[in-house]
Write a protein that holds these residues in place. Structure first.
Motif, PDB file in Angstrom:
ATOM      1  N   THR A 172     -10.259  -3.733  -4.995  1.00  0.00           N
ATOM      2  CA  THR A 172      -9.666  -1.930  -3.869  1.00  0.00           C
ATOM      3  C   THR A 172      -8.176  -1.947  -4.984  1.00  0.00           C
ATOM      4  O   THR A 172      -6.888  -2.545  -3.702  1.00  0.00           O
ATOM      5  N   PRO A 173      -8.241  -2.020  -5.950  1.00  0.00           N
ATOM      6  CA  PRO A 173      -6.539  -1.270  -7.079  1.00  0.00           C
ATOM      7  C   PRO A 173      -6.061  -0.598  -5.843  1.00  0.00           C
ATOM      8  O   PRO A 173      -4.855  -0.812  -5.963  1.00  0.00           O
ATOM      9  N   GLY A 174      -6.901   0.473  -5.770  1.00  0.00           N
ATOM     10  CA  GLY A 174      -5.817   1.079  -4.933  1.00  0.00           C
ATOM     11  C   GLY A 174      -4.732   1.040  -3.693  1.00  0.00           C
ATOM     12  O   GLY A 174      -3.593   1.206  -3.940  1.00  0.00           O
ATOM     13  N   TYR A 175      -5.499   0.195  -2.730  1.00  0.00           N
ATOM     14  CA  TYR A 175      -4.778  -0.415  -1.724  1.00  0.00           C
ATOM     15  C   TYR A 175      -3.328  -1.344  -2.250  1.00  0.00           C
ATOM     16  O   TYR A 175      -2.778  -1.317  -2.086  1.00  0.00           O
ATOM     17  N   VAL A 176      -3.931  -2.319  -3.691  1.00  0.00           N
ATOM     18  CA  VAL A 176      -2.978  -3.460  -3.812  1.00  0.00           C
ATOM     19  C   VAL A 176      -2.090  -2.139  -4.354  1.00  0.00           C
ATOM     20  O   VAL A 176      -0.334  -2.688  -4.063  1.00  0.00           O
ATOM     21  N   ASN A 177      -1.970  -1.406  -5.279  1.00  0.00           N
ATOM     22  CA  ASN A 177      -1.112  -0.460  -5.454  1.00  0.00           C
ATOM     23  C   ASN A 177       0.173   0.723  -4.283  1.00  0.00           C
ATOM     24  O   ASN A 177       0.919   0.720  -4.958  1.00  0.00           O
ATOM     25  N   ASP A 178      -0.970   0.699  -3.686  1.00  0.00           N
ATOM     26  CA  ASP A 178      -0.146   1.614  -2.272  1.00  0.00           C
ATOM     27  C   ASP A 178       0.930   0.150  -1.505  1.00  0.00           C
ATOM     28  O   ASP A 178       1.746   0.579  -1.393  1.00  0.00           O
ATOM     29  N   VAL A 179      -0.177  -1.250  -1.485  1.00  0.00           N
ATOM     30  CA  VAL A 179       1.339  -2.301  -0.808  1.00  0.00           C
ATOM     31  C   VAL A 179       3.094  -2.211  -2.037  1.00  0.00           C
ATOM     32  O   VAL A 179       3.793  -3.051  -1.420  1.00  0.00           O
ATOM     33  N   PHE A 180       2.286  -2.343  -3.232  1.00  0.00           N
ATOM     34  CA  PHE A 180       2.892  -2.765  -4.438  1.00  0.00           C
ATOM     35  C   PHE A 180       3.933  -1.322  -4.588  1.00  0.00           C
ATOM     36  O   PHE A 180       5.955  -1.830  -4.390  1.00  0.00           O
ATOM     37  N   ALA A 181       3.610   0.021  -3.283  1.00  0.00           N
ATOM     38  CA  ALA A 181       4.771   0.725  -3.962  1.00  0.00           C
ATOM     39  C   ALA A 181       5.758   1.304  -2.694  1.00  0.00           C
ATOM     40  O   ALA A 181       6.438   1.353  -2.724  1.00  0.00           O
ATOM     41  N   THR A 182       4.744   0.946  -1.704  1.00  0.00           N
ATOM     42  CA  THR A 182       5.191   0.230  -0.139  1.00  0.00           C
ATOM     43  C   THR A 182       7.033  -0.085   0.016  1.00  0.00           C
ATOM     44  O   THR A 182       7.814  -0.785  -0.063  1.00  0.00           O
ATOM     45  N   VAL A 183       6.560  -1.690  -1.323  1.00  0.00           N
ATOM     46  CA  VAL A 183       7.444  -2.642  -1.284  1.00  0.00           C
ATOM     47  C   VAL A 183       9.038  -2.112  -1.992  1.00  0.00           C
ATOM     48  O   VAL A 183       9.804  -2.630  -1.947  1.00  0.00           O
TER      49      VAL A 183
ATOM     50  N   ASP B 128       8.529   2.946  -3.224  1.00  0.00           N
ATOM     51  CA  ASP B 128       7.571   4.347  -3.809  1.00  0.00           C
ATOM     52  C   ASP B 128       6.626   5.231  -3.261  1.00  0.00           C
ATOM     53  O   ASP B 128       6.199   4.933  -1.818  1.00  0.00           O
ATOM     54  N   PRO B 129       6.300   6.092  -3.412  1.00  0.00           N
ATOM     55  CA  PRO B 129       5.190   7.249  -2.822  1.00  0.00           C
ATOM     56  C   PRO B 129       4.076   6.193  -2.243  1.00  0.00           C
ATOM     57  O   PRO B 129       3.601   5.945  -3.651  1.00  0.00           O
ATOM     58  N   VAL B 130       3.260   6.634  -1.726  1.00  0.00           N
ATOM     59  CA  VAL B 130       2.357   5.383  -0.884  1.00  0.00           C
ATOM     60  C   VAL B 130       1.301   6.655  -1.160  1.00  0.00           C
ATOM     61  O   VAL B 130       1.338   7.251  -0.447  1.00  0.00           O
ATOM     62  N   THR B 131       0.122   6.958  -1.233  1.00  0.00           N
ATOM     63  CA  THR B 131      -1.081   7.579  -1.646  1.00  0.00           C
ATOM     64  C   THR B 131      -2.136   7.738  -0.062  1.00  0.00           C
ATOM     65  O   THR B 131      -3.179   8.030   0.396  1.00  0.00           O
ATOM     66  N   GLY B 132      -2.522   6.238  -0.525  1.00  0.00           N
ATOM     67  CA  GLY B 132      -3.983   5.646   0.849  1.00  0.00           C
ATOM     68  C   GLY B 132      -2.916   5.363   2.246  1.00  0.00           C
ATOM     69  O   GLY B 132      -2.103   5.014   2.391  1.00  0.00           O
ATOM     70  N   ASP B 133      -3.940   4.915   2.919  1.00  0.00           N
ATOM     71  CA  ASP B 133      -3.640   3.792   3.797  1.00  0.00           C
ATOM     72  C   ASP B 133      -3.556   2.406   4.259  1.00  0.00           C
ATOM     73  O   ASP B 133      -4.366   1.920   3.726  1.00  0.00           O
ATOM     74  N   ILE B 134      -2.276   1.758   4.565  1.00  0.00           N
ATOM     75  CA  ILE B 134      -2.370  -0.023   4.063  1.00  0.00           C
ATOM     76  C   ILE B 134      -2.492  -0.439   5.512  1.00  0.00           C
ATOM     77  O   ILE B 134      -1.783  -1.269   5.458  1.00  0.00           O
ATOM     78  N   GLY B 135      -2.802   0.072   6.256  1.00  0.00           N
ATOM     79  CA  GLY B 135      -1.968  -0.468   7.920  1.00  0.00           C
ATOM     80  C   GLY B 135      -1.169  -1.105   8.242  1.00  0.00           C
ATOM     81  O   GLY B 135       0.365  -0.276   7.691  1.00  0.00           O
TER      82      GLY B 135
END
Length: 229
Positions: A108-119, A122-129
């Motif tokens: 699930t690379p998209g989720y991991v990239n979104d977590v890093f984006a939050t840290v 940066d803009p987040v495209t998905g839901d990381i809960g």
């Protein structure tokens, strides 16, 4: 070897200085955070050092607070509790980053990239809960706690005031990242890292000097009235 309050406090000073060095060191040549990097050995090493840094920092600020608990007052207590909470949350975030993210980076690379984006803000495209709330709590407590604790240390005037001021200013400076898009945000770790080194050394060397004076029998003399009790 006997364990004394002085030795524990000096170890706390060394812990803070080591944490500051690690905080600066892990930023050097740090690759971009993404799912691909999360599967590398370098990522694992850097994450492990971040966990160690946060743990040493928590030990260090605890020693700083206990060293000047009376002088720091209520502001010092609030600052310590908030800053300590920031480091506790940071430890949990970094452990998740070290243990969980590498195992799901390929599936699930998209989720991991979104977590890093939050840290990184940066803009987040998905839901990381709840990771969004956890990262927000980490940022608020770390930056707010650094500001309050730095001000309290500066006012207490027990440890190096320049380092206390740098801790407070460095924490606030991070809030200006969105206004400086061309600046590498990892540079903002330098003031806090230097502040931890300065405060840690001040904590360690101050007690070392006091111990040396005591061994020479100078404490309690007119030049050191604080020893006459």
């Amino acid at each position: 070897m006997s364990i004394t309050t002085t030795k524990l406090t000096r170890w706390a000073g060394l812990s803070a200085a080591a944490a500051g060095l690690l905080f600066i060191g892990v930023q050097i040549n740090h690759p971009q955070l993404d799912a691909g990097f999360a599967t590398t050995t370098e990522y694992t090493v850097r994450q492990s050092l971040k966990v160690l840094m946060a743990g040493l920092s928590l030990i260090g600020i605890t020693g700083m607070y206990l060293r000047q608990v009376t002088q720091a007052g209520v502001l010092g207590l609030i600052g310590y509790l908030v800053f300590g909470a920031g480091y506790l949350i940071m430890i949990s975030v970094e452990v998740i980053g070290a243990v969980v993210l590498p195992t799901i980076a390929r599936s699930t690379p998209g989720y991991v990239n979104d977590v890093f984006a939050t840290v990184m803000g940066d803009p987040v495209t998905g839901d990381i809960g709840l990771m969004t709330a956890l990262n927000m709590a980490s940022a608020v407590t770390f930056l707010g706690g650094g500001l309050l604790f730095g001000i309290a240390l500066f006012r207490a005037n027990v440890l190096a005031r320049w380092a206390a001021a740098l801790l407070a200013v460095g924490s606030v400076a991070t809030l200006f990242l969105p206004l400086l898009p061309q600046i590498n945000d990892r540079l903002f770790a330098l003031p806090i890292g230097v502040a931890l080194i300065g405060l840690g050394y001040s904590l360690w060397s101050g007690l070392r000097t006091t111990a040396a004076r005591t061994s020479r029998g100078t404490v309690g003399s007119p030049a050191h009235p604080e020893g006459a009790k």
